[in-house]
Design a protein around this motif. Structure first.
Motif, mmCIF file in Angstrom:
data_model
loop_
_atom_site.group_PDB
_atom_site.id
_atom_site.type_symbol
_atom_site.label_atom_id
_atom_site.label_comp_id
_atom_site.label_asym_id
_atom_site.label_seq_id
_atom_site.Cartn_x
_atom_site.Cartn_y
_atom_site.Cartn_z
ATOM 1 N N PHE A 43 60.071 46.325 23.234
ATOM 2 C CA PHE A 43 61.482 46.566 22.960
ATOM 3 C C PHE A 43 61.787 46.977 21.526
ATOM 4 O O PHE A 43 62.814 47.588 21.266
ATOM 5 C CB PHE A 43 62.285 45.304 23.301
ATOM 6 N N SER A 44 60.919 46.624 20.601
ATOM 7 C CA SER A 44 61.224 46.893 19.199
ATOM 8 C C SER A 44 59.944 46.889 18.376
ATOM 9 O O SER A 44 58.996 46.154 18.690
ATOM 10 C CB SER A 44 62.190 45.828 18.652
ATOM 11 N N ARG A 45 59.944 47.692 17.314
ATOM 12 C CA ARG A 45 58.813 47.659 16.376
ATOM 13 C C ARG A 45 58.848 46.397 15.523
ATOM 14 O O ARG A 45 57.834 46.021 14.938
ATOM 15 C CB ARG A 45 58.853 48.895 15.488
ATOM 16 N N ASP A 46 60.007 45.740 15.451
ATOM 17 C CA ASP A 46 60.131 44.457 14.773
ATOM 18 C C ASP A 46 59.601 43.366 15.710
ATOM 19 O O ASP A 46 60.150 43.141 16.795
ATOM 20 C CB ASP A 46 61.591 44.193 14.422
ATOM 21 N N ALA A 47 58.533 42.708 15.315
ATOM 22 C CA ALA A 47 57.842 41.763 16.199
ATOM 23 C C ALA A 47 58.758 40.637 16.675
ATOM 24 O O ALA A 47 58.712 40.237 17.845
ATOM 25 C CB ALA A 47 56.612 41.186 15.497
ATOM 26 N N GLU A 48 59.591 40.107 15.800
ATOM 27 C CA GLU A 48 60.470 39.011 16.183
ATOM 28 C C GLU A 48 61.554 39.487 17.145
ATOM 29 O O GLU A 48 61.871 38.801 18.127
ATOM 30 C CB GLU A 48 61.100 38.386 14.936
ATOM 31 N N ASN A 49 62.122 40.647 16.878
ATOM 32 C CA ASN A 49 63.111 41.225 17.802
ATOM 33 C C ASN A 49 62.472 41.474 19.160
ATOM 34 O O ASN A 49 63.063 41.164 20.209
ATOM 35 C CB ASN A 49 63.665 42.528 17.218
ATOM 36 N N ASN A 50 61.271 42.004 19.149
ATOM 37 C CA ASN A 50 60.548 42.272 20.392
ATOM 38 C C ASN A 50 60.339 40.978 21.182
ATOM 39 O O ASN A 50 60.599 40.916 22.394
ATOM 40 C CB ASN A 50 59.202 42.923 20.057
ATOM 41 N N ARG A 51 59.879 39.940 20.495
ATOM 42 C CA ARG A 51 59.628 38.660 21.162
ATOM 43 C C ARG A 51 60.910 38.069 21.716
ATOM 44 O O ARG A 51 60.950 37.604 22.859
ATOM 45 C CB ARG A 51 58.986 37.684 20.165
ATOM 46 N N GLN A 62 52.842 37.471 27.781
ATOM 47 C CA GLN A 62 51.773 38.391 28.151
ATOM 48 C C GLN A 62 52.294 39.761 28.589
ATOM 49 O O GLN A 62 51.557 40.753 28.558
ATOM 50 C CB GLN A 62 50.919 37.803 29.280
ATOM 51 N N ARG A 63 53.585 39.830 28.984
ATOM 52 C CA ARG A 63 54.142 41.107 29.443
ATOM 53 C C ARG A 63 55.065 41.741 28.400
ATOM 54 O O ARG A 63 55.754 42.713 28.695
ATOM 55 C CB ARG A 63 54.900 40.913 30.765
ATOM 56 N N VAL A 64 55.053 41.165 27.179
ATOM 57 C CA VAL A 64 55.804 41.752 26.071
ATOM 58 C C VAL A 64 54.795 42.328 25.091
ATOM 59 O O VAL A 64 54.009 41.588 24.494
ATOM 60 C CB VAL A 64 56.714 40.714 25.375
ATOM 61 N N HIS A 65 54.788 43.637 24.914
ATOM 62 C CA HIS A 65 53.722 44.318 24.190
ATOM 63 C C HIS A 65 54.195 44.811 22.821
ATOM 64 O O HIS A 65 55.372 45.116 22.627
ATOM 65 C CB HIS A 65 53.201 45.489 25.020
ATOM 66 N N GLY A 66 53.249 44.904 21.888
ATOM 67 C CA GLY A 66 53.580 45.238 20.514
ATOM 68 C C GLY A 66 53.974 46.683 20.297
ATOM 69 O O GLY A 66 54.684 46.989 19.342
ATOM 70 N N ASP A 67 53.506 47.582 21.154
ATOM 71 C CA ASP A 67 53.900 48.985 21.038
ATOM 72 C C ASP A 67 53.785 49.640 22.410
ATOM 73 O O ASP A 67 53.259 49.054 23.358
ATOM 74 C CB ASP A 67 53.061 49.738 19.993
ATOM 75 N N TRP A 68 54.287 50.865 22.509
ATOM 76 C CA TRP A 68 54.342 51.507 23.824
ATOM 77 C C TRP A 68 52.954 51.882 24.344
ATOM 78 O O TRP A 68 52.715 51.863 25.558
ATOM 79 C CB TRP A 68 55.272 52.720 23.790
ATOM 80 N N GLN A 69 52.040 52.191 23.425
ATOM 81 C CA GLN A 69 50.684 52.514 23.875
ATOM 82 C C GLN A 69 50.025 51.306 24.536
ATOM 83 O O GLN A 69 49.354 51.445 25.570
ATOM 84 C CB GLN A 69 49.838 52.994 22.694
ATOM 85 N N ALA A 70 50.212 50.121 23.940
ATOM 86 C CA ALA A 70 49.634 48.901 24.526
ATOM 87 C C ALA A 70 50.265 48.596 25.870
ATOM 88 O O ALA A 70 49.582 48.160 26.812
ATOM 89 C CB ALA A 70 49.822 47.726 23.568
ATOM 90 N N LEU A 71 51.563 48.813 25.992
ATOM 91 C CA LEU A 71 52.232 48.562 27.269
ATOM 92 C C LEU A 71 51.639 49.435 28.368
ATOM 93 O O LEU A 71 51.280 48.937 29.450
ATOM 94 C CB LEU A 71 53.736 48.819 27.140
ATOM 95 N N LEU A 72 51.513 50.726 28.129
ATOM 96 C CA LEU A 72 50.998 51.627 29.156
ATOM 97 C C LEU A 72 49.550 51.297 29.511
ATOM 98 O O LEU A 72 49.178 51.273 30.691
ATOM 99 C CB LEU A 72 51.102 53.079 28.689
#
Length: 394
Positions: A43-51, A62-72
């Motif tokens: 959701f965000s490049r900011d790790a805390e916002n993403n979490r 486990q289903r929240v990923h650090g970047d879009w490449q990791a998600l795919l």
């Protein structure tokens, strides 16, 4: 609503972290009819916002990923009955095409925010990727989900206003009037940054909505245009205001106005279409009314509602409530998601019926490049450069 026993479509999202308006709108709209389940996100490049966003959405870490490449990459490795089936892209413009192409290549359907990309050339490459993918691509032109927009479209096609002569469409906003990008407002910062948004600001952001609405309702293609773009805020690099004269391939003339510095305006998208025998008018801020003017007769106002007379099949398909219970922006986007879910379940590819797809993306980018080229050049009129042979799958 999804039928009893019918599995919900598993979706992921890239972008749309906490504080980003449009991401939450997508999640709410997709959930409205019970057709989708959010299973993963970056959701965000900011790790805390993403979490935090992932937690608010009820996702496991486990289903929240650090970047879009990791998600795919991670989703593609999951069992077929667990991995996401489609991806929502709610990022700044420059990431739309790279993420969409990678998602299609990985076997996922895509619903992207508009515009499709930052250039017509890269959007053509996206169309080629889509054509060979066997997957669906949708573009979030939310205003094309309103029932009375479809009612107007059908009335034009049925000849209810006669041969079309003139189209006036405008989208004034005021939220960039006092330079919010200088106060740390992220939504303003990336929209005024060429590195994130591309060669146009206002025309890419909301002018494409006006352009898409005009072509959708009229059924005609804008062929040539004359544009005057402006920058009213000191230090801003991209247009925040613009006026366009245009002619359609079928002979109608028109005007398109888009501005984000009209002080006090909200989201006042409106369109008027004039034909030989009558006229239609629709306003986004009063979306449940469609004004029908008839030559030598009193005007009538058609009203949205499942119990209202005079509405066609396409409008009724997109209504949920009786008249007098307003349906609005969320419901309009939910209509796109409802049709997208149905197309996924039917195993369709390319474009979902009722949902703007790659052709709308190509047309929008052609419009952006034509208005910027006309502003920069010496020609009075500029043609829209679009190759109709590249339209994506069926």
């Amino acid at each position: 609503m999804a039928s009893l026993g019918q599995a919900r479509v598993r979706m992921g999202m890239i972008g749309g972290g906490k504080g980003a308006f449009i991401g939450r709108v997508h999640r709410l709209a997709a959930a409205l009819d019970g057709d989708f389940e959010l299973v993963c996100g970056s959701f965000s490049r900011d790790a805390e916002n993403n979490r935090r966003t992932g937690a608010l959405c009820g996702l496991s870490e486990q289903r929240v990923h650090g970047d879009w490449q990791a998600l795919l990459a991670t989703e593609a490795q999951l069992p077929v009955d667990r991995r996401m089936q489609m991806l929502i892209i709610a990022t700044p413009n420059h990431l739309h095409v790279p993420i969409a192409r990678a998602a299609l290549d990985a076997g996922f359907h895509v619903m992207s925010e508009k515009p499709a990309g930052v250039s017509l050339a890269e959007t053509r490459r996206l169309a080629e990727t889509l054509e060979g993918s066997g997957r669906l691509y949708g573009l979030a032109h939310t205003y094309l989900g309103y029932p009375m927009v479809w009612q107007a479209r059908d009335m034009v096609r049925e000849g209810r206003i006669g041969a079309l002569r003139k189209i006036h469409v405008e989208y004034p906003q005021g939220w960039l009037a006092d330079r919010p990008e200088t106060r740390g407002v992220k939504q303003a910062a990336w929209r005024t940054d060429p590195a994130s948004t591309g060669i146009s600001g206002c025309m890419a952001d909301i002018g494409t909505h006006a352009f898409g609405l005009a072509e959708f309702i009229s059924g005609q293609r804008i062929a040539t245009l004359c544009a005057a773009l402006g920058i009213h805020a000191d230090g801003r690099q991209l247009d925040d205001d613009g006026d366009v004269l245009f002619r359609t391939a079928e002979g109608a003339s028109g005007t398109l106005i888009a501005s984000q510095v009209c002080t006090g305006e909200e989201n006042a998208l409106k369109i008027r279409l004039y034909g030989e025998a009558g006229a239609l008018e629709w306003r986004q801020m009063e979306p449940n009314s469609l004004i029908h003017r008839v030559l030598h007769a009193p005007q009538t106002i058609l009203r949205a509602g499942i119990d209202q007379p005079g509405l066609g099949t396409e409008a009724r398909h997109r209504l949920r409530l009786p008249g007098g219970h307003p349906e609005g922006y969320l419901e309009a986007l939910a209509n796109l998601y409802k049709d997208f879910a149905e197309a996924i379940r039917q195993g369709r590819s390319g474009t979902a019926e009722g949902v703007p797809g790659i052709e709308a993306g190509l047309r929008g980018m052609a419009f952006i490049e034509a208005v910027t080229a006309n502003q920069a050049g010496e020609s009075k009129w500029t043609e829209l450069d679009i190759d109709p042979s590249i339209q994506g799958g069926k």
